[in-house]
Design an enzyme around this catalytic site. Structure first.
Site, short mmCIF file in Angstrom:
data_model
loop_
_atom_site.label_atom_id
_atom_site.label_comp_id
_atom_site.label_asym_id
_atom_site.label_seq_id
_atom_site.Cartn_x
_atom_site.Cartn_y
_atom_site.Cartn_z
N LYS A 144 0.78 -1.20 -0.18
CA LYS A 144 0.16 -0.15 -0.11
C LYS A 144 0.82 1.27 0.32
O LYS A 144 0.64 2.33 -0.74
CB LYS A 144 -0.83 0.12 1.06
N ARG A 190 -9.82 1.67 8.41
CA ARG A 190 -9.46 0.41 9.04
C ARG A 190 -10.57 -0.26 9.89
O ARG A 190 -10.28 -1.47 10.24
CB ARG A 190 -8.25 0.52 9.87
N ARG A 192 10.79 -7.50 5.32
CA ARG A 192 10.91 -5.92 4.95
C ARG A 192 11.90 -5.16 6.01
O ARG A 192 12.06 -5.44 7.16
CB ARG A 192 9.42 -5.49 5.24
N ARG A 239 11.28 -2.73 11.20
CA ARG A 239 10.12 -2.00 12.09
C ARG A 239 9.65 -2.94 13.16
O ARG A 239 9.49 -4.19 13.00
CB ARG A 239 8.82 -2.11 11.08
N ARG A 294 -1.00 -8.59 13.43
CA ARG A 294 -1.54 -7.45 12.52
C ARG A 294 -2.32 -8.10 11.73
O ARG A 294 -3.63 -7.57 10.94
CB ARG A 294 -0.42 -7.01 11.82
P1 AMP Z 1 0.51 0.87 8.81
O1 AMP Z 1 1.83 1.69 8.55
O2 AMP Z 1 -0.58 1.35 8.04
O3 AMP Z 1 0.70 -0.64 8.71
O4 AMP Z 1 0.07 1.34 10.34
C1 AMP Z 1 0.90 0.99 11.41
C2 AMP Z 1 0.07 0.77 12.67
O5 AMP Z 1 -0.49 2.10 12.84
C3 AMP Z 1 -0.99 -0.10 12.65
O6 AMP Z 1 -0.64 -1.49 13.11
C4 AMP Z 1 -1.77 0.69 13.85
O7 AMP Z 1 -1.19 0.39 15.34
C5 AMP Z 1 -1.62 2.16 13.39
N1 AMP Z 1 -2.74 2.50 12.54
C6 AMP Z 1 -2.47 2.99 11.19
N2 AMP Z 1 -3.63 3.30 10.74
C7 AMP Z 1 -4.70 3.31 11.68
C8 AMP Z 1 -6.16 3.31 11.64
N3 AMP Z 1 -6.72 3.95 10.30
N4 AMP Z 1 -6.74 3.08 12.56
C9 AMP Z 1 -6.13 2.46 13.84
N5 AMP Z 1 -4.69 2.50 13.87
C10 AMP Z 1 -4.01 2.69 12.59
#
Ligand code: AMP
Length: 204
Positions: A13, A88, A127, A138, A149
């Site tokens: 993404k 989400r 990654r 990460r 996740r």
């Molecule tokens: P990502 O980089 O999109 O994988 O997001 C990393 C982390 O940020 C996720 O595992 C959540 O802890 C938090 N996060 C990102 N976007 C959201 C969202 N829309 N709602 C809630 N938590 C989020």
């Protein structure tokens, strides 16, 4: 254009969001990036959300939705945006629809990047990011957090695709392949010139 890019962790993404937003001339807004920047900057918001990120859990909706509302109110998002990692959950999707409605706007398209789970685990475990010139993993890409996740995605986020399908906005795109192939499929699904393949949402 006002677009949402959906997809599980590891579907690509972030990469596609940057390319597609650049092509369309709209900002790519990644809630994960905003949260991570706040965590590393040790801001008040960062302190509130760190434990959720570390555990691979969703940050509570009231925090996330307020943050996105503020971001969408910035001038650069007035003419369009691409949301990466938001919404989400179904409540987030409903609140996004209401906030846009208040501004007289609505989403044009939602694209879901589809990748099977075994492939996601492979991608996420390998990654790495570059931080201060060093390759680092990460914290939430560690194998046990990755599994969690993915289950959070399955339970809370996957239904969001059904929500948008019901609104007639969803295009599912096969996200296995070279980066530029996937980009072409996404652009085609958005009906944008240069999409390469037919102007129909790609079937998975
Ligand atoms: P990502 O980089 O999109 O994988 O997001 C990393 C982390 O940020 C996720 O595992 C959540 O802890 C938090 N996060 C990102 N976007 C959201 C969202 N829309 N709602 C809630 N938590 C989020």
């Amino acid at each position: 254009m006002r677009i949402v890019l959906l997809g599980p962790p590891g579907a690509g993404k972030g990469t596609q969001a940057q390319i597609i937003a650049g092509t369309l001339g709209v900002p790519a807004i990644s809630t994960g990036d905003i949260f991570r920047a706040n965590v590393s900057g040790q801001t008040e918001l960062g302190k509130k959300v760190k434990t959720f990120l570390d555990a691979g859990n969703l940050v509570p909706d009231e925090i996330t939705v307020a943050m996105v509302k503020d971001r969408l109110a910035e001038a650069d998002a007035e003419g369009g945006f691409l949301l990466d990692g938001f919404p989400r959950s179904i409540p987030q999707a409903e609140q996004l629809r209401d906030s846009l409605g208040e501004l007289g706007h609505k989403l044009d398209r939602v694209v879901e990047l589809v990748v099977e789970e075994d492939e996601l685990v492979r991608r996420l475990s390998g990654r790495r990011m570059i931080v201060d010139g060093k390759e680092v993993q990460r914290d939430d890409d560690k194998p046990e957090t990755v599994r969690h996740r993915l289950s959070v995605y399955r339970e809370q986020t996957a239904p969001v695709a059904g929500f948008y399908e019901g609104e007639g906005l969803l295009a599912r795109v096969d996200a296995i392949g070279e980066i530029d192939e996937v980009t072409s499929r996404v652009l085609a699904a958005l009906g944008v010139e240069g999409g390469g393949e037919a102007g129909q949402p790609a079937a998975v």
